[in-house]
Design a protein around this motif. Structure first.
Motif, PDB file in Angstrom:
ATOM      1  N   GLU A  44      -5.379  -3.455  -3.739  1.00  0.00           N
ATOM      2  CA  GLU A  44      -4.423  -2.515  -2.662  1.00  0.00           C
ATOM      3  C   GLU A  44      -2.985  -2.494  -3.266  1.00  0.00           C
ATOM      4  O   GLU A  44      -2.725  -3.331  -4.129  1.00  0.00           O
ATOM      5  N   GLY A  45      -2.117  -1.643  -3.195  1.00  0.00           N
ATOM      6  CA  GLY A  45      -0.714  -1.620  -3.461  1.00  0.00           C
ATOM      7  C   GLY A  45      -0.211  -0.324  -3.196  1.00  0.00           C
ATOM      8  O   GLY A  45      -0.839   0.634  -3.271  1.00  0.00           O
ATOM      9  N   GLY A  46       0.975  -0.344  -3.502  1.00  0.00           N
ATOM     10  CA  GLY A  46       1.764   0.973  -3.535  1.00  0.00           C
ATOM     11  C   GLY A  46       3.027   0.643  -4.111  1.00  0.00           C
ATOM     12  O   GLY A  46       3.632  -0.386  -4.350  1.00  0.00           O
ATOM     13  N   ALA A  81       5.972  16.049   1.534  1.00  0.00           N
ATOM     14  CA  ALA A  81       4.818  16.993   0.509  1.00  0.00           C
ATOM     15  C   ALA A  81       3.830  16.216  -0.364  1.00  0.00           C
ATOM     16  O   ALA A  81       4.504  15.238  -1.167  1.00  0.00           O
ATOM     17  N   VAL A  82       2.674  16.353  -0.410  1.00  0.00           N
ATOM     18  CA  VAL A  82       1.661  15.473  -0.600  1.00  0.00           C
ATOM     19  C   VAL A  82       1.147  16.177  -2.108  1.00  0.00           C
ATOM     20  O   VAL A  82       0.978  17.405  -2.246  1.00  0.00           O
ATOM     21  N   ASP A  83       1.007  15.441  -3.149  1.00  0.00           N
ATOM     22  CA  ASP A  83       0.306  15.961  -4.396  1.00  0.00           C
ATOM     23  C   ASP A  83      -1.090  15.599  -4.239  1.00  0.00           C
ATOM     24  O   ASP A  83      -1.912  14.809  -4.709  1.00  0.00           O
ATOM     25  N   SER A  86       0.676  -1.291   0.134  1.00  0.00           N
ATOM     26  CA  SER A  86      -0.045  -0.094  -0.132  1.00  0.00           C
ATOM     27  C   SER A  86       0.896   1.374   0.037  1.00  0.00           C
ATOM     28  O   SER A  86       2.166   1.047  -0.026  1.00  0.00           O
ATOM     29  N   CYS A  87       0.269   2.388  -0.333  1.00  0.00           N
ATOM     30  CA  CYS A  87       1.133   3.629  -0.255  1.00  0.00           C
ATOM     31  C   CYS A  87       1.294   3.894   1.491  1.00  0.00           C
ATOM     32  O   CYS A  87       2.430   4.258   1.636  1.00  0.00           O
ATOM     33  N   THR A  88       0.606   3.320   2.334  1.00  0.00           N
ATOM     34  CA  THR A  88       0.960   3.658   3.646  1.00  0.00           C
ATOM     35  C   THR A  88       2.218   2.837   4.008  1.00  0.00           C
ATOM     36  O   THR A  88       3.034   3.356   4.777  1.00  0.00           O
ATOM     37  N   SER A 136      -4.926  15.986   4.306  1.00  0.00           N
ATOM     38  CA  SER A 136      -4.502  14.682   3.507  1.00  0.00           C
ATOM     39  C   SER A 136      -5.405  13.557   4.142  1.00  0.00           C
ATOM     40  O   SER A 136      -5.700  13.564   5.170  1.00  0.00           O
ATOM     41  N   PHE A 137      -5.151  12.491   3.157  1.00  0.00           N
ATOM     42  CA  PHE A 137      -5.814  11.217   3.762  1.00  0.00           C
ATOM     43  C   PHE A 137      -4.870  11.048   5.303  1.00  0.00           C
ATOM     44  O   PHE A 137      -3.392  11.161   5.277  1.00  0.00           O
ATOM     45  N   ILE A 138      -5.282  10.523   6.082  1.00  0.00           N
ATOM     46  CA  ILE A 138      -4.742  10.482   7.766  1.00  0.00           C
ATOM     47  C   ILE A 138      -3.463   9.536   7.280  1.00  0.00           C
ATOM     48  O   ILE A 138      -2.777   9.527   8.344  1.00  0.00           O
ATOM     49  N   ALA A 139      -3.187   8.575   6.394  1.00  0.00           N
ATOM     50  CA  ALA A 139      -2.315   7.695   6.184  1.00  0.00           C
ATOM     51  C   ALA A 139      -0.993   8.506   6.366  1.00  0.00           C
ATOM     52  O   ALA A 139       0.135   8.156   6.935  1.00  0.00           O
ATOM     53  N   THR A 140      -0.988  10.015   5.751  1.00  0.00           N
ATOM     54  CA  THR A 140       0.321  10.655   5.554  1.00  0.00           C
ATOM     55  C   THR A 140       0.855  10.661   7.219  1.00  0.00           C
ATOM     56  O   THR A 140       2.122  10.702   7.277  1.00  0.00           O
ATOM     57  N   ALA A 141       0.006  11.306   7.896  1.00  0.00           N
ATOM     58  CA  ALA A 141       0.345  11.720   9.369  1.00  0.00           C
ATOM     59  C   ALA A 141       0.702  10.362  10.295  1.00  0.00           C
ATOM     60  O   ALA A 141       1.618  10.274  11.012  1.00  0.00           O
ATOM     61  N   TYR A 185       3.666   5.945  -3.637  1.00  0.00           N
ATOM     62  CA  TYR A 185       2.355   6.018  -4.660  1.00  0.00           C
ATOM     63  C   TYR A 185       1.494   4.920  -3.913  1.00  0.00           C
ATOM     64  O   TYR A 185       1.933   3.913  -3.496  1.00  0.00           O
ATOM     65  N   SER A 186       0.081   5.322  -4.326  1.00  0.00           N
ATOM     66  CA  SER A 186      -0.896   4.225  -4.029  1.00  0.00           C
ATOM     67  C   SER A 186      -1.718   3.727  -5.350  1.00  0.00           C
ATOM     68  O   SER A 186      -1.850   4.315  -6.140  1.00  0.00           O
ATOM     69  N   PHE A 187      -1.947   2.326  -5.184  1.00  0.00           N
ATOM     70  CA  PHE A 187      -2.715   1.884  -6.259  1.00  0.00           C
ATOM     71  C   PHE A 187      -4.154   1.244  -5.589  1.00  0.00           C
ATOM     72  O   PHE A 187      -4.604   0.178  -6.080  1.00  0.00           O
ATOM     73  N   GLU A 246       8.260  12.631  -0.918  1.00  0.00           N
ATOM     74  CA  GLU A 246       6.895  13.141  -1.794  1.00  0.00           C
ATOM     75  C   GLU A 246       5.799  12.137  -1.927  1.00  0.00           C
ATOM     76  O   GLU A 246       6.019  10.922  -2.124  1.00  0.00           O
ATOM     77  N   ASP A 247       4.768  12.358  -1.151  1.00  0.00           N
ATOM     78  CA  ASP A 247       3.478  11.540  -1.113  1.00  0.00           C
ATOM     79  C   ASP A 247       2.716  11.558  -2.260  1.00  0.00           C
ATOM     80  O   ASP A 247       1.769  12.561  -2.292  1.00  0.00           O
ATOM     81  N   ALA A 248       3.105  10.862  -3.361  1.00  0.00           N
ATOM     82  CA  ALA A 248       2.322  10.787  -4.592  1.00  0.00           C
ATOM     83  C   ALA A 248       1.319   9.881  -4.850  1.00  0.00           C
ATOM     84  O   ALA A 248       1.150   9.160  -5.846  1.00  0.00           O
ATOM     85  N   ALA A 249       0.666   9.458  -3.518  1.00  0.00           N
ATOM     86  CA  ALA A 249      -0.571   8.419  -3.611  1.00  0.00           C
ATOM     87  C   ALA A 249      -1.468   8.647  -4.590  1.00  0.00           C
ATOM     88  O   ALA A 249      -1.809   7.682  -5.406  1.00  0.00           O
ATOM     89  N   CYS A 250      -1.801   9.952  -4.694  1.00  0.00           N
ATOM     90  CA  CYS A 250      -2.765  10.339  -5.871  1.00  0.00           C
ATOM     91  C   CYS A 250      -2.044  10.590  -7.283  1.00  0.00           C
ATOM     92  O   CYS A 250      -2.932  11.093  -7.973  1.00  0.00           O
ATOM     93  N   GLY A 251      -0.860  10.832  -7.173  1.00  0.00           N
ATOM     94  CA  GLY A 251      -0.159  11.385  -8.321  1.00  0.00           C
ATOM     95  C   GLY A 251       0.292  10.704  -9.707  1.00  0.00           C
ATOM     96  O   GLY A 251       1.023  11.387 -10.389  1.00  0.00           O
ATOM     97  N   ARG A 258      -9.411   3.814  -5.177  1.00  0.00           N
ATOM     98  CA  ARG A 258      -9.672   5.640  -5.309  1.00  0.00           C
ATOM     99  C   ARG A 258      -8.717   6.269  -5.856  1.00  0.00           C
ATOM    100  O   ARG A 258      -9.232   7.403  -6.319  1.00  0.00           O
ATOM    101  N   LYS A 259      -7.556   5.835  -6.488  1.00  0.00           N
ATOM    102  CA  LYS A 259      -6.750   6.575  -7.058  1.00  0.00           C
ATOM    103  C   LYS A 259      -6.769   5.961  -8.693  1.00  0.00           C
ATOM    104  O   LYS A 259      -7.906   5.401  -8.771  1.00  0.00           O
ATOM    105  N   LEU A 260      -6.046   6.431  -9.421  1.00  0.00           N
ATOM    106  CA  LEU A 260      -6.112   6.059 -10.977  1.00  0.00           C
ATOM    107  C   LEU A 260      -5.805   4.551 -11.272  1.00  0.00           C
ATOM    108  O   LEU A 260      -6.721   3.825 -11.641  1.00  0.00           O
TER     109      LEU A 260
HETATM  110  C1  LIG Z   1      -4.863   7.207  -0.534  1.00  0.00           C
HETATM  111  C2  LIG Z   1      -3.564   7.898   0.196  1.00  0.00           C
HETATM  112  C3  LIG Z   1      -2.609   7.419   0.939  1.00  0.00           C
HETATM  113  C4  LIG Z   1      -2.841   5.813   1.302  1.00  0.00           C
HETATM  114  O1  LIG Z   1      -2.749   5.166   0.343  1.00  0.00           O
HETATM  115  P1  LIG Z   1      -3.212   3.542   0.676  1.00  0.00           P
HETATM  116  O2  LIG Z   1      -2.676   2.719  -0.527  1.00  0.00           O
HETATM  117  O3  LIG Z   1      -4.527   3.282   0.633  1.00  0.00           O
HETATM  118  O4  LIG Z   1      -2.237   3.070   1.820  1.00  0.00           O
HETATM  119  C5  LIG Z   1      -1.812   8.030   1.487  1.00  0.00           C
HETATM  120  N1  LIG Z   1      -1.544   9.317   1.269  1.00  0.00           N
HETATM  121  C6  LIG Z   1      -2.484  10.134   0.321  1.00  0.00           C
HETATM  122  C7  LIG Z   1      -2.236  11.533  -0.104  1.00  0.00           C
HETATM  123  C8  LIG Z   1      -3.709   9.436  -0.233  1.00  0.00           C
HETATM  124  O5  LIG Z   1      -4.592  10.023  -0.810  1.00  0.00           O
END
Ligand SMILES: *Cc1c(COP(=O)(O)O)cnc(C)c1O
Length: 376
Positions: free
Chosen positions: A188-190, A126-128, A55-57, A81-86, A176-178, A152-157, A181-183
């Motif tokens: 699950e995946g990152g 830094a989040v995108d 996951s991105c987490t 940001s999504f709480i996973a960043t913190a 990055y997140s897969f 860089e938290d490019a989860a969405c990027g 809810r992302k593209l």
């Molecule tokens: C979705 C998201 C995450 C977490 O991603 P997961 O793959 O669900 O763990 C982290 N940071 C941001 C900014 C997100 O939008």
């Protein structure tokens, strides 16, 4: 009348076939397809190294360990940001320090980060946000001379660009997140990408229990039993499976088409709603977004957002409250060191519109009409 969801992943027969082929191969855990996905992903985002994780987490967790962040350290993050960043900061025993964001982009800027740097600051994340590229270089110019790593938290990027290159390419470490809810999704995946080869090798070990030789490599070695691994530090099980990677390889090829379609639909929302919205998320001057979250600020005279959401739901439109703010949630309540006015404005008044690859113009017109009615 069917409900229009906020997001539908763009999956098809090709992904189903790829997953089935992984199952038929008999190798379903991390193996050759993960390695192939890592190489293809690194090439597509312009990264030197890519390490696939669950996951991105998990990616952020490893990125912070890789950046040397630990107990007693501070990490500056956006609350918006999504709480996973913190949470990733908390996982390594460090303290998240919340900075405000730019009201137009929803992202950190050098100006919002600077007042929060202390002798204990070890990293900035830094989040995108929503796929809008953050101005990474401005933050790097501030932080790096002080020995502070910018992650860089490019989860969405994935699919967004920054100064002419894919988002993440300018970062020392990016995550990055897969999630669907992302593209690009693998269920699950990152992925962690980084510049340094030794760091990448360490992250590969850390995702797999700290093993010196991966299970896949031991299996592949002639007479596998003779390769004895060691465990030199405490690692985690943050692995991706070959089934997920097989899906990811197909999704990665579809990513440019997904981004193009989303940008087309976002431009159409702008055309149709520009006069109504208190602000509709747009490209910043330093890049292009993938519109992972197509959000707008409700006009000041609009009814309360819960009322707007309920009226949209009545008309079969599933919108969402905008991006959350971690400092308003129980684990982090009362911890913000500075006022966060732009964060509170966006989290309080923004709305995420339905946007997905197969959204039709007729459906989009229905969303627009419902929203106009809902805001009155
Ligand atoms: C979705 C998201 C995450 C977490 O991603 P997961 O793959 O669900 O763990 C982290 N940071 C941001 C900014 C997100 O939008």
């Amino acid at each position: 009348m069917s409900t229009i969801p906020v997001m539908i992943p763009w999956l098809g027969e090709e992904e189903a076939e790829a997953a089935a082929a992984a199952v038929r191969s008999g190798w379903v855990a991390q193996g050759p397809r993960v390695a192939e996905f890592e190489q293809a992903f690194a090439a597509s985002v312009g990264a030197e190294h890519a390490v696939a994780v669950s996951s991105c987490t998990a990616a952020l967790h490893l990125a912070l360990i890789g950046a040397g962040v630990g107990p007693g350290d501070e990490v500056v993050v956006p609350s918006l940001s999504f709480i996973a960043t913190a949470n990733a900061v908390t996982y390594v025993g460090a303290t998240p320090v919340f900075a405000d964001v730019d009201a137009a982009t929803g992202n950190l800027t050098a100006a919002t980060v600077a007042p929060l740097l202390t002798e204990r600051t070890r990293a900035v994340i830094a989040v995108d946000q929503g796929g809008v590229p953050v101005d990474l270089e401005a933050i790097q110019e501030l932080a790096e001379p002080l020995g502070i790593t910018v992650v860089e938290d490019a989860a969405c990027g994935a699919g967004s660009t920054y100064r002419g290159r894919p988002v993440g390419a300018a970062a020392e470490i990016a995550a990055y997140s897969f999630h669907p809810r992302k593209l690009l999704t693998t269920g699950e995946g990152g992925m962690v990408t980084c510049r340094d080869g030794e760091l990448a090798a360490r992250l590969r070990r850390l995702r797999e229990h700290g093993m010196s030789v991966s299970a896949a490599d031991r299996h592949a070695a002639a007479g596998g039993a003779s390769v004895v691994e060691t465990y030199d530090e405490i690692g985690f099980n943050h692995r991706m499976t070959d089934i997920q990677a097989a899906i990811g390889l197909v999704q990665l090829r579809k990513l440019p088409a997904m981004v193009a379609r989303r940008r087309e639909l976002a431009a159409r929302y702008r055309e149709l709603l520009g006069d109504l919205a208190g602000g509709l998320v747009a490209d910043p001057e330093h890049g292009t977004g993938n519109f992972q979250a197509c959000w707008l600020l409700l006009p000041e005279d609009a009814p309360d957002r819960t009322v707007v959401l309920a009226r949209l739901a009545e008309r079969g439109v599933s919108a969402r409250r905008g991006i959350m703010a971690a400092h308003l949630e129980t684990p982090y309540k009362g911890t913000a060191r500075v006022p966060l006015p732009a964060t509170e404005l966006i989290t309080g008044r923004s709305l995420i519109l339905p946007l997905f690859h197969t959204l039709t113009e007729q459906q989009q017109d229905r969303v627009v009409a419902a929203l106009r009615d809902a805001v009155g």
